[in-house]
Design a protein around this motif. Structure first.
Motif, PDB file in Angstrom:
ATOM      1  N   GLU A 117       0.842  -1.188   0.000  1.00  0.00           N
ATOM      2  CA  GLU A 117       0.000   0.000   0.000  1.00  0.00           C
ATOM      3  C   GLU A 117       0.882   1.244   0.000  1.00  0.00           C
ATOM      4  O   GLU A 117       2.113   1.149   0.027  1.00  0.00           O
ATOM      5  CB  GLU A 117      -0.945  -0.008   1.195  1.00  0.00           C
ATOM      6  N   MET A 118       0.240   2.398  -0.016  1.00  0.00           N
ATOM      7  CA  MET A 118       0.937   3.667  -0.077  1.00  0.00           C
ATOM      8  C   MET A 118       2.029   3.768   0.994  1.00  0.00           C
ATOM      9  O   MET A 118       1.798   3.478   2.153  1.00  0.00           O
ATOM     10  CB  MET A 118      -0.070   4.808   0.098  1.00  0.00           C
ATOM     11  N   GLY A 119       3.241   4.130   0.555  1.00  0.00           N
ATOM     12  CA  GLY A 119       4.358   4.292   1.469  1.00  0.00           C
ATOM     13  C   GLY A 119       5.156   3.015   1.701  1.00  0.00           C
ATOM     14  O   GLY A 119       6.098   3.016   2.478  1.00  0.00           O
ATOM     15  N   GLN A 120       4.804   1.940   1.020  1.00  0.00           N
ATOM     16  CA  GLN A 120       5.516   0.668   1.179  1.00  0.00           C
ATOM     17  C   GLN A 120       6.229   0.280  -0.111  1.00  0.00           C
ATOM     18  O   GLN A 120       5.801   0.636  -1.201  1.00  0.00           O
ATOM     19  CB  GLN A 120       4.554  -0.470   1.529  1.00  0.00           C
ATOM     20  N   GLY A 121       7.302  -0.498   0.058  1.00  0.00           N
ATOM     21  CA  GLY A 121       8.027  -1.052  -1.073  1.00  0.00           C
ATOM     22  C   GLY A 121       8.467  -2.465  -0.743  1.00  0.00           C
ATOM     23  O   GLY A 121       8.606  -2.820   0.425  1.00  0.00           O
ATOM     24  N   VAL A 122       8.692  -3.261  -1.771  1.00  0.00           N
ATOM     25  CA  VAL A 122       9.113  -4.648  -1.579  1.00  0.00           C
ATOM     26  C   VAL A 122      10.138  -4.997  -2.656  1.00  0.00           C
ATOM     27  O   VAL A 122      10.087  -4.453  -3.770  1.00  0.00           O
ATOM     28  CB  VAL A 122       7.902  -5.622  -1.616  1.00  0.00           C
ATOM     29  N   ILE A 123      11.081  -5.850  -2.306  1.00  0.00           N
ATOM     30  CA  ILE A 123      12.084  -6.365  -3.236  1.00  0.00           C
ATOM     31  C   ILE A 123      12.192  -7.869  -3.015  1.00  0.00           C
ATOM     32  O   ILE A 123      12.217  -8.327  -1.874  1.00  0.00           O
ATOM     33  CB  ILE A 123      13.469  -5.721  -3.000  1.00  0.00           C
ATOM     34  N   ALA A 124      12.272  -8.621  -4.121  1.00  0.00           N
ATOM     35  CA  ALA A 124      12.438 -10.078  -4.041  1.00  0.00           C
ATOM     36  C   ALA A 124      13.135 -10.551  -5.320  1.00  0.00           C
ATOM     37  O   ALA A 124      13.335  -9.772  -6.255  1.00  0.00           O
ATOM     38  CB  ALA A 124      11.086 -10.763  -3.880  1.00  0.00           C
ATOM     39  N   ARG A 125      13.486 -11.833  -5.360  1.00  0.00           N
ATOM     40  CA  ARG A 125      14.077 -12.417  -6.570  1.00  0.00           C
ATOM     41  C   ARG A 125      13.135 -12.188  -7.745  1.00  0.00           C
ATOM     42  O   ARG A 125      11.921 -12.294  -7.603  1.00  0.00           O
ATOM     43  CB  ARG A 125      14.309 -13.907  -6.383  1.00  0.00           C
ATOM     44  N   SER A 151      -3.554   9.963  -7.252  1.00  0.00           N
ATOM     45  CA  SER A 151      -2.486  10.932  -7.514  1.00  0.00           C
ATOM     46  C   SER A 151      -1.123  10.350  -7.161  1.00  0.00           C
ATOM     47  O   SER A 151      -0.112  11.016  -7.311  1.00  0.00           O
ATOM     48  CB  SER A 151      -2.744  12.212  -6.718  1.00  0.00           C
ATOM     49  N   CYS A 152      -1.087   9.105  -6.722  1.00  0.00           N
ATOM     50  CA  CYS A 152       0.163   8.441  -6.343  1.00  0.00           C
ATOM     51  C   CYS A 152       0.841   7.823  -7.569  1.00  0.00           C
ATOM     52  O   CYS A 152       0.282   7.812  -8.656  1.00  0.00           O
ATOM     53  CB  CYS A 152      -0.113   7.323  -5.333  1.00  0.00           C
ATOM     54  N   THR A 153       2.033   7.279  -7.354  1.00  0.00           N
ATOM     55  CA  THR A 153       2.781   6.619  -8.420  1.00  0.00           C
ATOM     56  C   THR A 153       3.294   5.274  -7.926  1.00  0.00           C
ATOM     57  O   THR A 153       3.842   5.174  -6.834  1.00  0.00           O
ATOM     58  CB  THR A 153       3.971   7.486  -8.880  1.00  0.00           C
ATOM     59  N   PHE A 169       7.556   0.148  -5.349  1.00  0.00           N
ATOM     60  CA  PHE A 169       7.314   1.072  -4.245  1.00  0.00           C
ATOM     61  C   PHE A 169       6.092   1.900  -4.597  1.00  0.00           C
ATOM     62  O   PHE A 169       5.976   2.392  -5.715  1.00  0.00           O
ATOM     63  CB  PHE A 169       8.527   1.996  -4.022  1.00  0.00           C
ATOM     64  N   HIS A 170       5.155   2.037  -3.642  1.00  0.00           N
ATOM     65  CA  HIS A 170       3.959   2.865  -3.846  1.00  0.00           C
ATOM     66  C   HIS A 170       4.270   4.247  -3.280  1.00  0.00           C
ATOM     67  O   HIS A 170       4.222   4.464  -2.086  1.00  0.00           O
ATOM     68  CB  HIS A 170       2.754   2.234  -3.148  1.00  0.00           C
ATOM     69  N   TYR A 171       4.596   5.177  -4.182  1.00  0.00           N
ATOM     70  CA  TYR A 171       4.986   6.537  -3.821  1.00  0.00           C
ATOM     71  C   TYR A 171       3.747   7.409  -3.600  1.00  0.00           C
ATOM     72  O   TYR A 171       2.942   7.589  -4.512  1.00  0.00           O
ATOM     73  CB  TYR A 171       5.850   7.110  -4.944  1.00  0.00           C
ATOM     74  N   PRO A 172       3.597   7.960  -2.390  1.00  0.00           N
ATOM     75  CA  PRO A 172       2.474   8.868  -2.135  1.00  0.00           C
ATOM     76  C   PRO A 172       2.691  10.200  -2.859  1.00  0.00           C
ATOM     77  O   PRO A 172       3.796  10.728  -2.865  1.00  0.00           O
ATOM     78  CB  PRO A 172       2.504   9.083  -0.621  1.00  0.00           C
ATOM     79  N   ALA A 173       1.666  10.735  -3.428  1.00  0.00           N
ATOM     80  CA  ALA A 173       1.771  11.988  -4.166  1.00  0.00           C
ATOM     81  C   ALA A 173       2.400  13.085  -3.315  1.00  0.00           C
ATOM     82  O   ALA A 173       2.123  13.209  -2.124  1.00  0.00           O
ATOM     83  CB  ALA A 173       0.393  12.433  -4.629  1.00  0.00           C
ATOM     84  N   LEU A 174       3.240  13.859  -3.949  1.00  0.00           N
ATOM     85  CA  LEU A 174       3.873  15.052  -3.377  1.00  0.00           C
ATOM     86  C   LEU A 174       4.821  14.778  -2.225  1.00  0.00           C
ATOM     87  O   LEU A 174       5.234  15.701  -1.533  1.00  0.00           O
ATOM     88  CB  LEU A 174       2.804  16.071  -2.931  1.00  0.00           C
ATOM     89  N   ALA A 175       5.236  13.540  -2.006  1.00  0.00           N
ATOM     90  CA  ALA A 175       6.109  13.235  -0.871  1.00  0.00           C
ATOM     91  C   ALA A 175       7.489  13.869  -0.993  1.00  0.00           C
ATOM     92  O   ALA A 175       8.143  14.093   0.016  1.00  0.00           O
ATOM     93  CB  ALA A 175       6.258  11.721  -0.699  1.00  0.00           C
ATOM     94  N   LEU A 176       7.926  14.178  -2.204  1.00  0.00           N
ATOM     95  CA  LEU A 176       9.252  14.770  -2.362  1.00  0.00           C
ATOM     96  C   LEU A 176       9.236  16.288  -2.340  1.00  0.00           C
ATOM     97  O   LEU A 176      10.277  16.918  -2.288  1.00  0.00           O
ATOM     98  CB  LEU A 176       9.896  14.302  -3.670  1.00  0.00           C
ATOM     99  N   LYS A 193      10.600   9.528   2.272  1.00  0.00           N
ATOM    100  CA  LYS A 193      11.807   9.769   1.476  1.00  0.00           C
ATOM    101  C   LYS A 193      12.916   8.799   1.874  1.00  0.00           C
ATOM    102  O   LYS A 193      13.605   8.247   1.020  1.00  0.00           O
ATOM    103  CB  LYS A 193      12.268  11.216   1.648  1.00  0.00           C
ATOM    104  N   SER A 194      13.088   8.557   3.170  1.00  0.00           N
ATOM    105  CA  SER A 194      14.114   7.620   3.646  1.00  0.00           C
ATOM    106  C   SER A 194      13.814   6.203   3.175  1.00  0.00           C
ATOM    107  O   SER A 194      14.717   5.478   2.738  1.00  0.00           O
ATOM    108  CB  SER A 194      14.199   7.641   5.174  1.00  0.00           C
TER     109      SER A 194
END
Length: 182
Positions: free
Chosen positions: A7-15, A28-30, A45-52, A80-81
């Motif tokens: 969901e918004m604000g989360q990211g995941v990495i796997a094989r 409005s998210c990406t 990664f679910h980037y919330p709009a305008l976070a940067l 951002k972190s």
């Protein structure tokens, strides 16, 4: 062949061998999907709009009250972190930005500049989606509308689904989770 739901604000990495990532609706998210073809990992990664953006560009402390303003500033810094950790861990060779229809073009431009500044030489593409998903196989990565990918990769989407919405960030057996619950 797991399917991860973030969901918004989360990211995941796997094989990257037969992996799928889906997310909640995009307005409005990406949804940022990436693959590192060199090491064989992929993620999103679910980037919330305008976070940067800085709040000075959008909101002033006087309109929200200082406590609310400070809480929002801290939340944006956390996002951002988390995004930077996700980007530095994956070190993608290719990224696709799938943005909701209500996204702000200046925010998407800043997101693209931020990602390429932290990962020079990155190949990227843009899409407009209402719901996004990514599929990574040994043949590469595909990003598109969740239902379209699910119909093309039926066998993959029959695999076990992991709903990570309330999970703590960390290194799990088979995947890395970024964001939200620290």
């Amino acid at each position: 062949m797991p399917v991860y739901s973030i969901e918004m604000g989360q990211g995941v990495i796997a094989r990257a061998t037969e992996l799928a990532v889906i997310t909640t609706a995009l307005y409005s998210c990406t949804f940022i999907a990436g693959i590192n073809a060199t090491v064989g990992y992929a993620g999103a990664f679910h980037y919330p709009a305008l976070a940067l953006l800085t709040f000075g560009e959008q909101v002033h402390a006087s309109t929200l009250g200082s406590r609310t303003y400070q809480a929002l500033m801290a939340q944006r810094q956390d996002i951002k972190s988390d995004m930077l950790d996700w980007l530095r861990t994956l070190r993608p060779t290719e990224i696709v930005f799938a943005s909701g229809k209500l996204r702000a073009s200046y925010d998407l431009s800043r997101l693209e500049q931020w990602c390429t500044a932290h990962n020079p030489g990155l190949i990227y593409d843009f899409q407009i989606q209402t719901s996004a998903a990514m599929v990574a196989t040994d043949k590469g990565m595909e990003v598109g509308k969740h239902t379209d990918l699910e119909s093309r990769y039926r066998d993959l989407f029959k695999a076990e689904h992991y709903n990570l919405h309330s999970s703590n960030a960390g290194n799990y057996n088979g995947y890395f989770l970024f964001g939200r619950k620290r």
